[in-house]
Design an enzyme around this catalytic site. Structure first.
Site, PDB file in Angstrom:
ATOM      1  N   PHE A   1      44.755  42.962  48.199  1.00  0.00           N
ATOM      2  CA  PHE A   1      44.586  41.567  48.597  1.00  0.00           C
ATOM      3  C   PHE A   1      43.359  40.961  47.933  1.00  0.00           C
ATOM      4  O   PHE A   1      42.305  41.600  47.830  1.00  0.00           O
ATOM      5  CB  PHE A   1      44.393  41.451  50.114  1.00  0.00           C
ATOM      6  CG  PHE A   1      45.544  41.964  50.928  1.00  0.00           C
ATOM      7  CD1 PHE A   1      46.594  41.141  51.278  1.00  0.00           C
ATOM      8  CD2 PHE A   1      45.568  43.284  51.356  1.00  0.00           C
ATOM      9  CE1 PHE A   1      47.646  41.611  52.043  1.00  0.00           C
ATOM     10  CE2 PHE A   1      46.619  43.776  52.117  1.00  0.00           C
ATOM     11  CZ  PHE A   1      47.660  42.937  52.456  1.00  0.00           C
ATOM     12  N   ASP A   2      43.488  39.722  47.491  1.00  0.00           N
ATOM     13  CA  ASP A   2      42.319  38.885  47.263  1.00  0.00           C
ATOM     14  C   ASP A   2      41.813  38.480  48.659  1.00  0.00           C
ATOM     15  O   ASP A   2      42.586  38.471  49.623  1.00  0.00           O
ATOM     16  CB  ASP A   2      42.721  37.649  46.451  1.00  0.00           C
ATOM     17  CG  ASP A   2      41.606  36.631  46.364  1.00  0.00           C
ATOM     18  OD1 ASP A   2      40.502  37.009  45.954  1.00  0.00           O
ATOM     19  OD2 ASP A   2      41.844  35.462  46.732  1.00  0.00           O
ATOM     20  N   LYS A   3      40.532  38.186  48.763  1.00  0.00           N
ATOM     21  CA  LYS A   3      39.989  37.843  50.085  1.00  0.00           C
ATOM     22  C   LYS A   3      40.136  36.357  50.402  1.00  0.00           C
ATOM     23  O   LYS A   3      40.829  35.957  51.330  1.00  0.00           O
ATOM     24  CB  LYS A   3      38.511  38.243  50.199  1.00  0.00           C
ATOM     25  CG  LYS A   3      37.900  37.920  51.571  1.00  0.00           C
ATOM     26  CD  LYS A   3      36.445  38.349  51.645  1.00  0.00           C
ATOM     27  CE  LYS A   3      35.534  37.446  50.824  1.00  0.00           C
ATOM     28  NZ  LYS A   3      35.429  36.066  51.382  1.00  0.00           N
ATOM     29  N   THR A   4      39.462  35.518  49.601  1.00  0.00           N
ATOM     30  CA  THR A   4      39.361  34.099  49.921  1.00  0.00           C
ATOM     31  C   THR A   4      40.691  33.388  49.713  1.00  0.00           C
ATOM     32  O   THR A   4      41.282  33.449  48.631  1.00  0.00           O
ATOM     33  CB  THR A   4      38.278  33.438  49.051  1.00  0.00           C
ATOM     34  OG1 THR A   4      37.057  34.142  49.229  1.00  0.00           O
ATOM     35  CG2 THR A   4      38.100  31.979  49.435  1.00  0.00           C
TER      36      THR A   4
ATOM     37  N   VAL B   1      48.317  40.458  46.369  1.00  0.00           N
ATOM     38  CA  VAL B   1      48.465  39.192  47.089  1.00  0.00           C
ATOM     39  C   VAL B   1      47.261  38.309  46.772  1.00  0.00           C
ATOM     40  O   VAL B   1      46.119  38.705  47.014  1.00  0.00           O
ATOM     41  CB  VAL B   1      48.559  39.414  48.613  1.00  0.00           C
ATOM     42  CG1 VAL B   1      48.903  38.108  49.322  1.00  0.00           C
ATOM     43  CG2 VAL B   1      49.589  40.472  48.940  1.00  0.00           C
TER      44      VAL B   1
END
Length: 619
Positions: A310-313, A507
């Site tokens: 996953f990307d965070k932001t 994602v």
């Protein structure tokens, strides 16, 4: 003529659909069997034309393709005058090819859109010290460039003079603009939101970070396009077997009708229809539940994923900084809040905007004097009071006394990944605000569902600092967390995991995520993300509803299981029919086609079950 027919393949599919509707309407609505027969026969002839051409072209290079299987099935249906089956088979096959073609077109357009985001010009310093606008190709390493408010940074470089805030979302994915001053590094494709800076070019053109993003996307797209669909691999062995068997039967028994019977019985429409029905029904279910699945290959690969990165932001978090915690150390909370809003309204800093948005419409005071402390905050004179708003370093510089309780609160909020804003009035600290990009609601439970469905590893990669990323990882129970990751770092990490044999889904939602979205076996984009991320991805979660991710993953597993069931039914029917030809006296072409029709109905009904698919209830 062959080229013309293939170019008009989509139009032919549309005309075939209309003829099929006309045929069945004539037969069942008006009992006009003659018109129905001619309509379905014409639909079959039109539909099989491009398929037969593709089969012929494949045979020329010694490849027995699925197109040949369909051509033979249609020819066999014509022999026994079963125009309904031939018309439906050809239309479904052409429609599947249309969906695949659309996906490829969108993927290619993603690279074009990404390229268009790159800066096209720059303000370059001339020999006399003035600046003039030049094409980006005329910029070389060592040139001094001027970047004004609202403009894109044209190259990777270092700030020589000036100050400002740059939105680096296209590179790091982080929504909070970053303050830049002398000796700060800047990246091509980022946007200067306020201020004016002069930079020294260090990397230009394809060598910039943004240029490498484009290159990574192109490389990943090229490698992904080489895979073949499952049904093509199956037909590679199945179709020659049926052909050889029919020829052998003719050579042994010299019975042309028997050979044709073998050929017809061995090429069931159920095999051709089974996979498209499962795909179309599954994709339809996804669309109704806010999930866009881009084709059968995506479904197959997604169902095998064991690691989701996953990307965070904007993915795990909402994407905009907001006030998460507020602590007052005074009884006059309203007056302190009014002083704070009065000062923060004068600032363009994203933390100031978050505070103003949180406190809303309250009474404010006239600002008599302000002094900006670079990298620290603001010192202002408001209604005769000295107001200091900023970080802990500014408070210490202003010799503001911090109580033990406040120190404990500061440490706690920092551990939770907050950016801190403190306010003092006349030398006394009166409030503490914790501001962070907050986790999306219910994300933790959705991640747990993914684990229950078979995902073994949940990883977060972010351009944010490691401390903040660790906080999010602990909060959500992720297995790995890495901060300070540029796009090339994320891509390198995904490659390393793939070398370990993992099947990766990534994602994300930003331009900076597009290389990773393209490189992973499955790229999943949030619907509110950039157009490039959406087009580069294989799966889109519309409306950025994270709860749709477990549904999408479970759905692909159900679709794959359904496809296997349909293939088993189709092949099982063929085995029974072929065995009956030799082991019984009652089997003939008519009975065989009746069984075929029944098997087609069974696989269609089995595929349609996917329209009602819902994720099983949580344990």
């Amino acid at each position: 003529m062959q080229k013309f027919i293939l170019e008009k393949k989509n139009n032919i599919a549309g005309v075939s659909a209309l003829l099929i509707i006309l045929g069945f309407t004539s037969e069942f609505g008006f009992h006009n069997e003659s018109l129905a027969m001619w309509s379905l026969a014409l639909a079959s002839v039109l539909g099989v034309a491009p398929i037969a051409i593709q089969a012929y072209q494949a045979l020329r290079v010694k490849v027995v393709s699925i197109d040949l299987l369909v051509t033979i099935a249609v020819a066999g249906a014509f022999v026994i005058r079963n125009f309904e089956e031939s018309a439906i088979v050809t239309f479904l096959f052409l429609f599947g090819a249309f969906l695949e073609q659309r996906t490829l077109q969108k993927t290619r357009s993603a690279i074009k859109e990404l390229t268009e985001l790159a800066p096209e010009s720059a303000w370059k310093q001339r020999e006399d010290g003035t600046f003039g606008e030049v094409a980006i190709d005329e910029v070389t390493v060592g040139d001094i460039l001027l970047v004004k408010t609202g403009a894109k940074v044209p190259v990777d470089g270092m700030v020589q003079s000036g100050e400002g805030y740059i939105n680096e979302a296209s590179i790091t994915g982080e929504a909070v603009p970053v303050g830049k001053h002398k000796d700060s590094r800047v990246f091509a494709g980022t946007i200067l939101e306020n201020g004016t800076i002069q930079i020294i070019a260090e990397r230009v053109g394809e060598d910039t970070t943004f240029g490498r993003i484009i290159e990574l996307v192109e490389e990943a797209q090229d490698s992904k396009s080489e895979t073949q669909r499952f049904i093509d691999k199956f037909s590679l062995y199945y179709t020659p077997f049926v052909l050889i068997l029919s020829v052998v039967v003719w050579l042994i028994f010299r019975d042309m009708e028997l050979a044709i019977t073998i050929l017809v019985l061995g090429c069931p429409g159920a095999l051709v229809i089974g996979v498209p029905v499962s795909n179309v029904a599954g994709i339809g279910n996804g669309a109704r539940h806010g999930v866009l699945l881009k084709g059968s290959e995506v479904i197959h690969d997604f169902s095998k994923v064991d690691t989701i990165v996953f990307d965070k932001t904007g993915t795990l978090t909402i994407g905009n900084p907001s006030v998460a915690d507020t602590i007052y150390y005074t009884a006059e909370e309203e007056k302190t809040a009014a002083y704070l809003v009065s000062v923060e309204q004068e600032s363009d800093h994203p933390l100031a905007k978050a505070i103003v948005e949180k406190l809303g419409e309250i009474g404010t005071y006239k600002i008599e004097k302000t002094d900006v402390a670079r990298g620290g905050g603001i010192v202002a004179l408001v209604d005769g009071h000295r107001i200091v708003v900023g970080n802990l370093a500014l408070m210490e510089e202003e010799q503001i006394e911090i109580s033990d309780q406040a120190h404990q609160d500061i440490a706690r909020l920092e551990q939770q990944g907050n950016s801190l804003v403190l306010i003092s009035v006349d030398g006394e600290m009166q409030a503490l605000f914790g501001i962070r990009d907050q986790v999306r609601p219910n994300v933790k439970s959705h991640l747990q569902r993914l684990k229950e469905l078979g995902v073994k590893h949940l990883v977060v990669l972010s351009g944010d600092n490691q401390g903040t990323v660790d906080v999010v990882a602990r909060q959500l129970g992720l297995t790995e967390a890495y901060g300070h990751m540029l796009p090339e770092d994320k891509a390198a990490y995904i490659k390393r995991l793939q070398k370990e044999g993992r099947i990766i889904a990534f994602v994300g939602d930003g331009v900076n995520d597009s290389p990773s979205l393209a490189l992973a076996q499955i790229g999943i984009a949030m619907g509110s993300g950039t157009d490039v991320a959406i087009e580069t991805s294989d799966v889109v979660l519309m409306n950025s509803d994270f709860s749709r991710l477990p549904h999408a993953f479970g759905l692909t597993k159900a679709i794959l299981a359904n496809m296997r069931q349909n293939i088993a039914i189709a092949v099982g029917v063929v085995v029974v029919l072929l065995a009956s030809v030799f082991l019984s006296e009652w089997m003939n072409m008519s009975i065989g086609m009746l069984v075929h029709e029944a098997s087609i109905l069974v696989v269609i009904l089995n595929g349609m079950r996917l329209l009602r698919y819902r994720l099983p209830k949580e344990r």
